[in-house]
Design a protein around this motif. Structure first.
Motif, PDB file in Angstrom:
ATOM      1  N   VAL A 115       0.833  -1.201   0.000  1.00 35.33           N
ATOM      2  CA  VAL A 115       0.000   0.000   0.000  1.00 35.33           C
ATOM      3  C   VAL A 115       0.867   1.251   0.000  1.00 35.33           C
ATOM      4  CG1 VAL A 115      -1.975  -1.079   1.165  1.00 35.33           C
ATOM      5  CG2 VAL A 115      -0.158  -0.002   2.531  1.00 35.33           C
ATOM      6  N   VAL A 116       0.229   2.346  -0.373  1.00 38.14           N
ATOM      7  CA  VAL A 116       0.786   3.679  -0.187  1.00 38.14           C
ATOM      8  C   VAL A 116      -0.256   4.478   0.581  1.00 38.14           C
ATOM      9  CG1 VAL A 116      -0.105   4.523  -2.394  1.00 38.14           C
ATOM     10  CG2 VAL A 116       1.836   5.675  -1.343  1.00 38.14           C
ATOM     11  N   ALA A 117       0.200   5.394   1.456  1.00 40.98           N
ATOM     12  CA  ALA A 117      -0.752   6.084   2.320  1.00 40.98           C
ATOM     13  C   ALA A 117      -0.269   7.477   2.674  1.00 40.98           C
ATOM     14  CB  ALA A 117      -0.980   5.285   3.614  1.00 40.98           C
ATOM     15  N   VAL A 118      -1.230   8.318   3.024  1.00 39.26           N
ATOM     16  CA  VAL A 118      -0.961   9.575   3.716  1.00 39.26           C
ATOM     17  C   VAL A 118      -1.136   9.271   5.204  1.00 39.26           C
ATOM     18  CG1 VAL A 118      -1.626  11.974   4.037  1.00 39.26           C
ATOM     19  CG2 VAL A 118      -1.850  10.906   1.779  1.00 39.26           C
ATOM     20  N   PRO A 119      -0.060   9.111   5.961  1.00 34.63           N
ATOM     21  CA  PRO A 119      -0.200   8.724   7.361  1.00 34.63           C
ATOM     22  C   PRO A 119      -0.671   9.891   8.216  1.00 34.63           C
ATOM     23  CG  PRO A 119       2.086   9.154   6.886  1.00 34.63           C
ATOM     24  CD  PRO A 119       1.347   9.299   5.579  1.00 34.63           C
ATOM     25  N   LYS A 120      -0.984   9.581   9.454  1.00 35.34           N
ATOM     26  CA  LYS A 120      -1.381  10.627  10.404  1.00 35.34           C
ATOM     27  C   LYS A 120      -0.124  11.240  11.019  1.00 35.34           C
ATOM     28  CE  LYS A 120      -5.960   8.813  11.214  1.00 35.34           C
ATOM     29  NZ  LYS A 120      -7.053   8.585  12.164  1.00 35.34           N
ATOM     30  N   GLY A 121       0.722  11.811  10.138  1.00 37.96           N
ATOM     31  CA  GLY A 121       2.017  12.300  10.562  1.00 37.96           C
ATOM     32  C   GLY A 121       2.934  11.142  10.897  1.00 37.96           C
ATOM     33  N   ALA A 122       4.158  11.464  11.273  1.00 33.60           N
ATOM     34  CA  ALA A 122       5.106  10.472  11.789  1.00 33.60           C
ATOM     35  C   ALA A 122       5.382   9.355  10.796  1.00 33.60           C
ATOM     36  CB  ALA A 122       4.608   9.896  13.112  1.00 33.60           C
ATOM     37  N   GLY A 123       5.391   9.680   9.502  1.00 33.41           N
ATOM     38  CA  GLY A 123       5.646   8.652   8.504  1.00 33.41           C
ATOM     39  C   GLY A 123       7.091   8.193   8.458  1.00 33.41           C
ATOM     40  N   MET A 124       7.995   9.001   8.983  1.00 32.84           N
ATOM     41  CA  MET A 124       9.409   8.619   8.984  1.00 32.84           C
ATOM     42  C   MET A 124       9.694   7.750  10.206  1.00 32.84           C
ATOM     43  SD  MET A 124      10.974  12.179   7.543  1.00 32.84           S
ATOM     44  CE  MET A 124      10.455  12.735   5.909  1.00 32.84           C
ATOM     45  N   SER A 125       9.026   6.610  10.208  1.00 34.43           N
ATOM     46  CA  SER A 125       9.060   5.653  11.311  1.00 34.43           C
ATOM     47  C   SER A 125       9.044   4.250  10.726  1.00 34.43           C
ATOM     48  CB  SER A 125       7.831   5.821  12.218  1.00 34.43           C
ATOM     49  OG  SER A 125       7.685   7.145  12.676  1.00 34.43           O
ATOM     50  N   GLU A 126       9.448   3.280  11.531  1.00 29.95           N
ATOM     51  CA  GLU A 126       9.395   1.897  11.067  1.00 29.95           C
ATOM     52  C   GLU A 126       7.959   1.409  10.904  1.00 29.95           C
ATOM     53  OE1 GLU A 126      13.624   0.127  12.672  1.00 29.95           O
ATOM     54  OE2 GLU A 126      11.937   0.176  14.085  1.00 29.95           O
ATOM     55  N   VAL A 127       7.041   1.959  11.712  1.00 26.93           N
ATOM     56  CA  VAL A 127       5.619   1.633  11.599  1.00 26.93           C
ATOM     57  C   VAL A 127       4.839   2.941  11.595  1.00 26.93           C
ATOM     58  CG1 VAL A 127       3.652   0.434  12.633  1.00 26.93           C
ATOM     59  CG2 VAL A 127       5.952  -0.564  12.809  1.00 26.93           C
ATOM     60  N   ALA A 128       3.915   3.089  10.634  1.00 32.95           N
ATOM     61  CA  ALA A 128       3.127   4.315  10.526  1.00 32.95           C
ATOM     62  C   ALA A 128       1.643   3.995  10.673  1.00 32.95           C
ATOM     63  CB  ALA A 128       3.376   5.004   9.190  1.00 32.95           C
ATOM     64  N   LEU A 129       0.903   4.946  11.225  1.00 35.08           N
ATOM     65  CA  LEU A 129      -0.541   4.852  11.399  1.00 35.08           C
ATOM     66  C   LEU A 129      -1.223   5.680  10.324  1.00 35.08           C
ATOM     67  CD1 LEU A 129      -2.962   3.988  13.300  1.00 35.08           C
ATOM     68  CD2 LEU A 129      -2.640   6.214  14.412  1.00 35.08           C
ATOM     69  N   ALA A 130      -2.249   5.110   9.672  1.00 36.41           N
ATOM     70  CA  ALA A 130      -2.956   5.826   8.610  1.00 36.41           C
ATOM     71  C   ALA A 130      -4.436   5.503   8.653  1.00 36.41           C
ATOM     72  CB  ALA A 130      -2.385   5.453   7.240  1.00 36.41           C
ATOM     73  N   ALA A 131      -5.229   6.423   8.133  1.00 32.10           N
ATOM     74  CA  ALA A 131      -6.650   6.162   7.929  1.00 32.10           C
ATOM     75  C   ALA A 131      -6.819   5.278   6.700  1.00 32.10           C
ATOM     76  CB  ALA A 131      -7.411   7.467   7.736  1.00 32.10           C
ATOM     77  N   ALA A 132      -7.724   4.314   6.790  1.00 31.43           N
ATOM     78  CA  ALA A 132      -7.947   3.421   5.653  1.00 31.43           C
ATOM     79  C   ALA A 132      -8.390   4.196   4.418  1.00 31.43           C
ATOM     80  CB  ALA A 132      -8.984   2.366   6.023  1.00 31.43           C
ATOM     81  N   GLU A 133      -9.147   5.293   4.600  1.00 31.62           N
ATOM     82  CA  GLU A 133      -9.639   6.043   3.446  1.00 31.62           C
ATOM     83  C   GLU A 133      -8.524   6.796   2.729  1.00 31.62           C
ATOM     84  OE1 GLU A 133     -12.507   8.924   4.728  1.00 31.62           O
ATOM     85  OE2 GLU A 133     -11.241   9.654   6.351  1.00 31.62           O
ATOM     86  N   LEU A 134      -7.340   6.898   3.360  1.00 33.46           N
ATOM     87  CA  LEU A 134      -6.193   7.537   2.726  1.00 33.46           C
ATOM     88  C   LEU A 134      -5.077   6.529   2.441  1.00 33.46           C
ATOM     89  CD1 LEU A 134      -6.199  10.829   4.778  1.00 33.46           C
ATOM     90  CD2 LEU A 134      -6.381  10.685   2.282  1.00 33.46           C
ATOM     91  N   THR A 135      -5.464   5.264   2.337  1.00 32.01           N
ATOM     92  CA  THR A 135      -4.534   4.181   2.037  1.00 32.01           C
ATOM     93  C   THR A 135      -4.987   3.504   0.751  1.00 32.01           C
ATOM     94  OG1 THR A 135      -4.130   3.827   4.398  1.00 32.01           O
ATOM     95  CG2 THR A 135      -3.504   2.052   2.910  1.00 32.01           C
ATOM     96  N   VAL A 136      -4.066   3.342  -0.193  1.00 29.06           N
ATOM     97  CA  VAL A 136      -4.413   2.856  -1.529  1.00 29.06           C
ATOM     98  C   VAL A 136      -3.508   1.667  -1.875  1.00 29.06           C
ATOM     99  CG1 VAL A 136      -4.557   3.474  -3.968  1.00 29.06           C
ATOM    100  CG2 VAL A 136      -5.103   5.180  -2.216  1.00 29.06           C
ATOM    101  N   PRO A 137      -4.073   0.571  -2.391  1.00 28.00           N
ATOM    102  CA  PRO A 137      -3.242  -0.559  -2.813  1.00 28.00           C
ATOM    103  C   PRO A 137      -2.284  -0.158  -3.937  1.00 28.00           C
ATOM    104  CG  PRO A 137      -5.547  -1.221  -2.631  1.00 28.00           C
ATOM    105  CD  PRO A 137      -5.522   0.271  -2.521  1.00 28.00           C
ATOM    106  N   VAL A 138      -1.080  -0.706  -3.887  1.00 33.31           N
ATOM    107  CA  VAL A 138      -0.089  -0.460  -4.933  1.00 33.31           C
ATOM    108  C   VAL A 138      -0.193  -1.566  -5.977  1.00 33.31           C
ATOM    109  CG1 VAL A 138       2.368  -0.269  -5.451  1.00 33.31           C
ATOM    110  CG2 VAL A 138       1.456   0.732  -3.340  1.00 33.31           C
ATOM    111  N   PRO A 139      -0.434  -1.230  -7.238  1.00 35.96           N
ATOM    112  CA  PRO A 139      -0.598  -2.270  -8.261  1.00 35.96           C
ATOM    113  C   PRO A 139       0.704  -3.025  -8.528  1.00 35.96           C
ATOM    114  CG  PRO A 139      -1.228  -0.088  -9.099  1.00 35.96           C
ATOM    115  CD  PRO A 139      -0.618   0.121  -7.773  1.00 35.96           C
ATOM    116  N   ASP A 140       0.562  -4.218  -9.070  1.00 40.40           N
ATOM    117  CA  ASP A 140       1.727  -4.973  -9.506  1.00 40.40           C
ATOM    118  C   ASP A 140       2.499  -4.149 -10.538  1.00 40.40           C
ATOM    119  OD1 ASP A 140       0.933  -7.064  -7.911  1.00 40.40           O
ATOM    120  OD2 ASP A 140      -0.028  -8.182  -9.545  1.00 40.40           O
ATOM    121  N   GLY A 141       3.794  -4.247 -10.482  1.00 31.05           N
ATOM    122  CA  GLY A 141       4.632  -3.529 -11.435  1.00 31.05           C
ATOM    123  C   GLY A 141       5.050  -2.156 -10.982  1.00 31.05           C
TER     124      GLY A 141
END
Length: 329
Positions: free
Chosen positions: A84-110
């Motif tokens: 997936v790719v996401a707009v996290p709730k801040g703090a994306g420069m972390s080993e684990v990030a928190l995001a809203a599902a509505e701002l999380t999008v599957p990354v296609p093959d390729g």
């Protein structure tokens, strides 16, 4: 888990890699094992203490790619392990990030996770700037300030996909002209001189149809002077950090049939997340079918991010930077 933490306004000396608690997803949320985090000039604005961009200590990072780690209640259509790719709730420069599902999008093959991480603020913002805020029409002449940066480079790659047009750019340093030209700009000028006459001459005196300006209001007079009848000026940031001036009198806008509008990625994330997610999905489609490429510069890990932020702060960065945080997946 490890994360980049900015402890106080300042420079790289106040950015440290620290151990912090791992977030837990609530309703409508998920966590992501971060493979890559995108770097953006907004990180620099937060780091230097621009009003409204950070509370202290601050954990930067507004775009991530990776794999779903855990799902909170009421999350549908995504599963643990999905890329997936996401707009996290801040703090994306972390080993684990928190995001809203509505701002999380599957990354296609390729589509690689490195280029996917450049999508939410870089490519998707550029698409929204052109299509929604700027009302781009095929054949338009577009003037972009900071043309060699991440947004400028993305705009140069998107305009041909949207029907084509003429691209004119300005850059803060003469040595960055070549980089913007390689990205696709037909004319690039340094802002240490006055580019007015050169741009007027290049457009046959007509001016430009659309100006995309991340410089606050410092270049607004130039923008309006160069706008063609019916021209649009979109202000989408304040990279200079200078005080923002009042807008010009309405009479000037009426006389030239001109439009000044504002654009805030943060505002859309908060108020219209579906529009952001749709733009991200459209960009991923362009990447998946090969119509779009966006080279990225990979930063080696959390510890390498402060030096990359220095490049952005000093106007020496080119293109889009992403930091490798974990496994590429």
């Amino acid at each position: 888990m490890r994360a980049l933490v900015m402890t106080a306004p300042g420079g790289a000396e106040n950015s440290v890699v620290a151990e912090i608690d791992e977030p837990a997803p609530g309703p409508g949320e998920l966590t992501i094992d971060v493979a890559y985090a995108g770097l953006n000039f907004v990180d620099v604005m937060a780091r230097r203490g621009d009003a409204g961009y950070a509370t202290w200590p601050h954990r930067p990072g507004l775009e991530v790619s990776g794999t779903v780690r855990a799902l909170g209640p009421d999350v549908h259509g995504l599963a643990v392990g999905d890329r997936v790719v996401a707009v996290p709730k801040g703090a994306g420069m972390s080993e684990v990030a928190l995001a809203a599902a509505e701002l999380t999008v599957p990354v296609p093959d390729g589509v690689g996770l490195a280029e996917a991480a450049a999508t939410p603020l870089g490519l998707a913002t550029s698409l929204l700037l052109l299509t929604e805020a700027g009302r781009f029409n095929p054949g338009d002449t577009v003037l972009v300030h900071s043309a060699s940066g991440g947004i400028g480079s993305a705009i140069a790659r998107l305009v041909p996909l949207l029907g084509g047009g003429r691209l004119i750019g300005t850059v803060g340093r003469p040595e960055k002209i070549a980089e913007a030209e390689r990205a696709g700009y037909q004319l690039v000028l340094a802002r240490d001189g006055d580019p007015t006459e050169a741009i007027r001459s290049a457009t046959g005196g007509r001016g430009v149809d659309l100006v995309l300006d991340p410089l606050g209001t410092t270049a607004l007079g130039l923008d309006l002077d160069l706008a063609a009848p019916g021209g649009r000026v979109v202000l989408f940031g304040n990279a200079t950090g200078a005080p923002v001036d009042a807008l010009p009198p309405a009479e000037r806008l009426l006389r030239g049939n001109l439009t000044i509008s504002g654009f805030s990625h943060r505002g859309l994330v908060a108020g219209a997340p579906a529009r952001v997610a749709a733009a991200v999905s459209r960009i991923l489609g362009f990447l998946a079918d090969g119509r779009l490429t966006l080279p990225v510069t990979e930063v080696p890990g959390l510890a390498g991010i402060p030096a990359a932020h220095d490049l952005l702060a000093e106007g020496r960065g080119t293109g889009k930077y992403v930091a490798r945080i974990g496994a590429a997946g």
